[in-house]
Design a protein around this motif. Structure first.
Motif, PDB file in Angstrom:
ATOM      1  N   GLY A 101       0.811  -1.217   0.000  1.00 46.91           N
ATOM      2  CA  GLY A 101       0.000   0.000   0.000  1.00 46.91           C
ATOM      3  C   GLY A 101       0.840   1.260   0.000  1.00 46.91           C
ATOM      4  O   GLY A 101       1.884   1.355   0.642  1.00 46.91           O
ATOM      5  N   GLY A 102       0.386   2.253  -0.796  1.00 41.49           N
ATOM      6  CA  GLY A 102       1.073   3.532  -0.850  1.00 41.49           C
ATOM      7  C   GLY A 102       2.363   3.455  -1.642  1.00 41.49           C
ATOM      8  O   GLY A 102       2.790   2.387  -2.108  1.00 41.49           O
ATOM      9  N   ASN A 103       3.016   4.584  -1.834  1.00 42.51           N
ATOM     10  CA  ASN A 103       4.298   4.636  -2.525  1.00 42.51           C
ATOM     11  C   ASN A 103       5.399   4.498  -1.497  1.00 42.51           C
ATOM     12  O   ASN A 103       5.755   5.454  -0.812  1.00 42.51           O
ATOM     13  N   VAL A 104       5.960   3.309  -1.393  1.00 45.74           N
ATOM     14  CA  VAL A 104       6.914   3.024  -0.330  1.00 45.74           C
ATOM     15  C   VAL A 104       8.248   3.726  -0.552  1.00 45.74           C
ATOM     16  O   VAL A 104       9.085   3.757   0.353  1.00 45.74           O
ATOM     17  N   ARG A 105       8.462   4.312  -1.722  1.00 47.09           N
ATOM     18  CA  ARG A 105       9.760   4.956  -2.015  1.00 47.09           C
ATOM     19  C   ARG A 105       9.718   6.467  -1.815  1.00 47.09           C
ATOM     20  O   ARG A 105      10.708   7.143  -2.088  1.00 47.09           O
ATOM     21  N   ASP A 106       8.588   6.988  -1.371  1.00 51.61           N
ATOM     22  CA  ASP A 106       8.531   8.416  -1.080  1.00 51.61           C
ATOM     23  C   ASP A 106       9.465   8.743   0.082  1.00 51.61           C
ATOM     24  O   ASP A 106       9.552   7.999   1.061  1.00 51.61           O
ATOM     25  N   CYS A 107      10.170   9.848  -0.027  1.00 52.58           N
ATOM     26  CA  CYS A 107      11.078  10.275   1.042  1.00 52.58           C
ATOM     27  C   CYS A 107      10.291  11.015   2.112  1.00 52.58           C
ATOM     28  O   CYS A 107       9.685  12.060   1.847  1.00 52.58           O
ATOM     29  N   LEU A 108      10.304  10.459   3.299  1.00 51.27           N
ATOM     30  CA  LEU A 108       9.664  11.069   4.453  1.00 51.27           C
ATOM     31  C   LEU A 108      10.743  11.432   5.459  1.00 51.27           C
ATOM     32  O   LEU A 108      11.924  11.160   5.254  1.00 51.27           O
ATOM     33  N   ASP A 109      10.353  12.035   6.528  1.00 50.69           N
ATOM     34  CA  ASP A 109      11.314  12.465   7.536  1.00 50.69           C
ATOM     35  C   ASP A 109      12.037  11.265   8.124  1.00 50.69           C
ATOM     36  O   ASP A 109      11.449  10.445   8.828  1.00 50.69           O
ATOM     37  N   GLY A 110      13.355  11.144   7.807  1.00 50.48           N
ATOM     38  CA  GLY A 110      14.184  10.117   8.431  1.00 50.48           C
ATOM     39  C   GLY A 110      14.215   8.780   7.755  1.00 50.48           C
ATOM     40  O   GLY A 110      14.903   7.872   8.230  1.00 50.48           O
ATOM     41  N   ASN A 111      13.488   8.564   6.606  1.00 50.95           N
ATOM     42  CA  ASN A 111      13.450   7.216   6.033  1.00 50.95           C
ATOM     43  C   ASN A 111      14.432   7.015   4.896  1.00 50.95           C
ATOM     44  O   ASN A 111      14.317   6.064   4.121  1.00 50.95           O
ATOM     45  N   ALA A 112      15.437   7.902   4.748  1.00 51.12           N
ATOM     46  CA  ALA A 112      16.480   7.727   3.736  1.00 51.12           C
ATOM     47  C   ALA A 112      17.592   6.854   4.297  1.00 51.12           C
ATOM     48  O   ALA A 112      18.124   7.115   5.378  1.00 51.12           O
ATOM     49  N   LEU A 113      17.959   5.792   3.541  1.00 51.28           N
ATOM     50  CA  LEU A 113      19.033   4.896   3.964  1.00 51.28           C
ATOM     51  C   LEU A 113      20.390   5.441   3.541  1.00 51.28           C
ATOM     52  O   LEU A 113      21.302   5.577   4.357  1.00 51.28           O
ATOM     53  N   VAL A 114      20.530   5.679   2.248  1.00 49.34           N
ATOM     54  CA  VAL A 114      21.791   6.140   1.672  1.00 49.34           C
ATOM     55  C   VAL A 114      21.466   7.114   0.547  1.00 49.34           C
ATOM     56  O   VAL A 114      20.291   7.326   0.197  1.00 49.34           O
ATOM     57  N   SER A 115      22.510   7.691  -0.052  1.00 53.29           N
ATOM     58  CA  SER A 115      22.353   8.449  -1.292  1.00 53.29           C
ATOM     59  C   SER A 115      23.237   7.795  -2.349  1.00 53.29           C
ATOM     60  O   SER A 115      24.284   7.217  -2.028  1.00 53.29           O
ATOM     61  N   LEU A 116      22.804   7.830  -3.609  1.00 57.69           N
ATOM     62  CA  LEU A 116      23.538   7.224  -4.718  1.00 57.69           C
ATOM     63  C   LEU A 116      23.899   8.286  -5.741  1.00 57.69           C
ATOM     64  O   LEU A 116      23.127   9.223  -5.993  1.00 57.69           O
ATOM     65  N   SER A 117      25.078   8.081  -6.374  1.00 55.94           N
ATOM     66  CA  SER A 117      25.560   9.046  -7.357  1.00 55.94           C
ATOM     67  C   SER A 117      24.820   8.931  -8.676  1.00 55.94           C
ATOM     68  O   SER A 117      24.881   9.851  -9.496  1.00 55.94           O
ATOM     69  N   ALA A 118      24.132   7.806  -8.913  1.00 51.29           N
ATOM     70  CA  ALA A 118      23.368   7.607 -10.147  1.00 51.29           C
ATOM     71  C   ALA A 118      22.295   6.576  -9.889  1.00 51.29           C
ATOM     72  O   ALA A 118      22.227   5.964  -8.817  1.00 51.29           O
ATOM     73  N   VAL A 119      21.442   6.375 -10.925  1.00 52.08           N
ATOM     74  CA  VAL A 119      20.373   5.405 -10.765  1.00 52.08           C
ATOM     75  C   VAL A 119      20.934   3.994 -10.706  1.00 52.08           C
ATOM     76  O   VAL A 119      20.434   3.133  -9.984  1.00 52.08           O
ATOM     77  N   THR A 120      22.008   3.725 -11.481  1.00 48.49           N
ATOM     78  CA  THR A 120      22.623   2.404 -11.473  1.00 48.49           C
ATOM     79  C   THR A 120      24.121   2.570 -11.608  1.00 48.49           C
ATOM     80  O   THR A 120      24.623   3.654 -11.948  1.00 48.49           O
ATOM     81  N   ASN A 121      24.861   1.473 -11.309  1.00 46.26           N
ATOM     82  CA  ASN A 121      26.326   1.484 -11.345  1.00 46.26           C
ATOM     83  C   ASN A 121      26.853   2.661 -10.527  1.00 46.26           C
ATOM     84  O   ASN A 121      27.750   3.395 -10.949  1.00 46.26           O
ATOM     85  N   ALA A 122      26.257   2.842  -9.359  1.00 43.94           N
ATOM     86  CA  ALA A 122      26.506   4.049  -8.575  1.00 43.94           C
ATOM     87  C   ALA A 122      27.361   3.773  -7.356  1.00 43.94           C
ATOM     88  O   ALA A 122      27.360   2.681  -6.787  1.00 43.94           O
TER      89      ALA A 122
END
Length: 815
Positions: A69-90
């Motif tokens: 249910g819902g869009n589980v990939r929406d960024c909410l307060d505190g639910n970011a794990l990491v950041s990536l330099s690109a969509v793939t091969n990052a």
């Protein structure tokens, strides 16, 4: 070789619980994949569920089932794990550093050096804060640690909230949820309990540097309660621990041992938990699900399974799953009504591993009592006060605010003058008009889905202003209607201060005595129709003659006299009681009756097989004492004087056998307990020095020792036809001349099996009439019921392991 590896894997998985790897070859679904990894270490990553990389970091792997249910990939307060330099091969980095954040669901994540905090899951690791390679589990020093909101389980039976430290205070309100502190002491009132407050007195000095943490003037080194103020250092049992912080202040226990961590020291605690978190519930529980930022109205689905070693039982899954909706406060309240159909889906007796999972989040396991304990309903009439005055011919609205935790109620109204329209007796609300004057008593009985009932009563005075007179309104304030009073010495307060005498003369209403209401509203139309005030003094009872009659099995007690509006009376035995009050004047009288139940400190009924849980005089629940620790009474400590068991039985807390009431006699005695027939002498039979009459299974079944409908039920050994037999008499008093009937019984006891035995009864009526005096065959309680757990004993489990081992050896040899 694959067969060998498969069998070996199955065998190992049965014997051991493995540690989950942070990355797996595939997740449960694309939406379950948080991000993809090229390899387990020194890896590049891809966002979301592209599916081009071999390994995936799966939400369900850490937190149970996948979120739905819902869009589980929406960024909410505190639910970011990491950041990536690109969509793939990052390359990766901490959130907000390397590029685009990878967010997921309701998790709360942090990048930490070295390790995760308690309660967090290590999802993956980073070689650096930016431009980093990623690794599964702890490959690198920087750990990506995530947690999810918890699910609070609230047990509506007993209104207790489950909690981690087992101190009886729910996590939602516990000021120290991970350390037991049942007293919730918070000396500096900062919301953090003293036992887990780093600065308990809030003086700016940490506890480990503060010489006097509780500010009682005694240095911590010499203070027998360093976190609880006690300048007097009281220590009743001399064990070196002050009474105010001693978990067993009546028994010396310097080590403060508390095996079950419930805040009660082992020396005082009648039971010891095995340390596992498995709270027992019955009938109904509520789950308070933290929606974790999801929008109001979002649907939440919860499934219930009963976990077993090899095959789980589905209890509430699929179309039968529990559902709820997130409210404006971000909470979804979901109720599980535990039914017999639910318990039938697992092995009989195997009720100790129920797990509730909501949208992928798993709650702690719970146990279920196979015998549901119903919560009694509460009946409450709305809109009336005792002694209220109503004008004849005035239409009034009758309604109620009764409640019950388990479901809807059936209602039954009655009015003692017979004026109720039969069409209204089962309605929740209706209008009624009194067409005759006088005192009227309105009664409401409610019945819940399990058949438990409760009643409420309101008494009003209906007057006709056109008729001059002085009506008397008698009313008993104490005891309250249908009240259950617990009194160790069997004394009860009585009070009739709401009684009054009113003079009615057209538009002039005068209080002659007692406590009249202040007014009549609305007043008569002839008097203006508005509020009509009542004049006269209040609280004067000297002109009222009170005649009290207290019905008791030991003989009725009479108290009378002018102004005898209140007092305290002692009864000879517990049970149902009736009080009759008549108020006299020089020319007339009027009466009122009150029925209540008197209990001693044991709170026992039904011959000791039921313990009543009572709150503010109302029965909340009825507990079986034969199979539960309810036999230990209010404080749950067996053997301390308030135990509730049948005569000849002892309450056991499980430390030396079963839990519940246990027969003191041997197994042979169960089949042939000592009874009246054991006496061969007439004098011994009549005196009954061994109390054998109370050992007879009919003693509880025939309500011996109680008062029913104004009749005293007396049971004793009776000499009849040259032998001693069990007998029951119905009397209006205690004198033999007051006997209404007498019956003697001969009983033939069958074998005691699973807690009950068949009793053959031969009855002989000696005098009067008694419908219960007849031959019959009844099933009555005997020894403690035996509960057999049929699922996976040690033998069966051992056979399973042997079969697996044999299969492995066979395949190994073939390879």
């Amino acid at each position: 070789m694959w067969k060998r590896e498969l069998v070996f894997g199955v065998f190992i998985s049965v014997l051991f619980i493995g540690v989950a790897s942070a990355a797996t070859n595939s997740c449960a679904s694309g939406s379950d994949t948080i991000l993809g990894l090229f390899d387990r270490v020194n890896s590049h990553a891809e966002a979301g569920n592209l599916g081009t990389y071999e390994y995936g970091v799966c939400y369900s792997q850490f937190f149970g089932e996948a979120i739905s249910g819902g869009n589980v990939r929406d960024c909410l307060d505190g639910n970011a794990l990491v950041s990536l330099s690109a969509v793939t091969n990052a390359h990766g980095g901490a959130p907000g550093v390397a590029g685009t954040d990878v967010c997921y669901g309701d998790s709360t994540c942090s990048v930490r050096i070295g390790g995760c905090q308690s309660g967090e899951k290590m999802m993956l690791s980073l070689s650096g804060n930016d431009n980093a390679h990623l690794g599964a589990n702890g490959a690198y020093d920087l750990k990506v640690c995530c947690d999810v909101p918890s699910i609070d389980l609230e047990n509506f039976i007993g209104d207790q909230i489950y909690e981690k430290d087992n101190d009886g205070v729910g996590d939602g309100v516990d000021n120290c949820p991970f350390v037991a502190n049942p007293d919730q002491r918070d000396s500096d009132e900062d919301g953090v309990g003293d036992v887990c407050d780093s600065d308990a007195d809030n003086d700016g000095i940490p506890n480990d540097q503060d010489d006097d943490d509780d500010n009682d003037g005694i240095a911590d080194g010499g203070d027998n309660c360093p976190l609880s103020p006690n300048p007097g250092q009281e220590d009743g049992e001399g064990d070196g621990v002050g009474d105010v912080c001693d978990n067993c202040a009546v028994d010396a226990n310097a080590d403060q041992a508390d095996a079950d961590n419930d805040g009660i020291g082992d020396s005082c605690d009648g039971k010891h938990d095995d340390g596992s978190f498995c709270p027992a519930v019955t009938s109904r529980i509520q789950l308070n699900y933290d929606c974790g930022g999801q929008a109001e109205g979002t649907s939440v689905t919860c499934e219930v399974i009963e976990e077993d070693p090899l095959s789980d039982d589905d209890i509430r899954v699929g179309a039968d799953a529990l559902t709820g909706t997130c409210n404006a406060d971000g909470i979804a309240a979901i109720v599980w009504e535990i039914t017999g159909a639910d318990l039938a889906k697992t092995e009989e007796g195997d009720y100790d591993g129920f797990v509730i999972t909501c949208n992928g989040r798993r709650a702690e396991p719970i146990c279920v009592n196979p015998v549901p304990i119903n919560t009694d309903p509460t009946s409450e009439i709305e809109g009336f006060t005792q002694g209220q005055i109503i004008l004849i011919g005035t239409s009034v609205q009758l309604s109620h605010t009764s409640s019950d935790l388990e479901g809807p109620l059936e209602v039954l109204w009655s009015i003692d003058d017979g004026s109720l329209d039969p069409a209204n007796k089962n309605r929740n609300s209706f209008s009624h008009t009194f067409v005759t004057a006088g005192q009227k008593t309105i009664l409401l009985e409610v019945t819940d889905i399990h058949g438990a009932t409760d009643t409420d009563q309101v008494s009003v005075l209906v007057i006709d202003p056109s008729v001059v007179g002085s009506p008397i309104y008698p009313f008993i304030d104490l005891p309250r209607h249908d009240e259950h009073i617990v009194s160790a010495d069997l004394t009860v307060d009585y009070n009739a201060e709401s009684s009054y005498i009113l003079s009615v003369d057209g538009c002039t209403l005068t209080c002659l005595a007692g406590n009249c209401p202040p007014s009549v509203n609305p007043g008569p139309a002839a008097c203006g129709g508005g509020e009509l005030l009542i004049s006269g003094a209040r609280g004067v009872f000297s002109g009222m003659e009170f005649n009290w009659i207290f019905e008791d099995i030991g003989g009725d007690i009479a108290v009378d006299g002018f102004g005898e509006v209140s007092g305290r009376i002692g009864f000879s035995s517990p049970g149902a009681k009736t009080i009759d009050l008549t108020i006299f004047t020089a020319t007339r009288s009027s009466s009122f009756q009150r029925v209540f139940t008197l209990l001693d400190q044991r709170q026992c009924v039904d011959g000791g097989t039921v313990w009543l849980e009572i709150v503010d005089g109302d029965v909340v629940r009825r507990h079986d004492t034969l199979t539960t620790l309810s036999c230990a009474g209010q404080n749950q400590l067996a053997g301390d004087g308030d135990d509730c068991c049948p005569n000849g039985w002892t309450c056991s807390d499980g430390t030396s056998g079963g839990i519940g009431c246990q027969l003191e006699d041997t197994l042979e005695d169960i089949d042939a307990p000592a009874q009246c027939s054991s006496y061969a002498d007439e004098t011994l039979c009549q005196d009954d020095p061994q109390n054998f009459a109370e050992n007879n299974p009919l003693f509880g079944a025939r309500d011996c020792g109680t008062t029913v409908g104004g009749e005293n039920l007396l049971c004793s050994c009776v000499w009849h036809q040259d032998q001693c037999q069990f007998g029951k008499s119905r009397r209006t008093g205690i004198d033999p001349d007051d006997t209404l009937s007498q019956c003697v019984y001969q009983t033939e006891l069958g074998a005691c099996q699973t807690g009950y035995q068949t009793v053959g009864i031969t009855a002989t009526l000696l005098s009067g009439s008694d419908l219960e005096c007849r031959d019959s065959e009844e099933v009555l309680p005997c020894g403690r019921p035996e509960i057999q757990l049929s699922f996976f004993g040690l033998v069966q489990l051992g056979l399973v392991f042997l079969v697996l081992a044999g299969w492995y050896i066979f395949v190994e040899r073939r390879e």
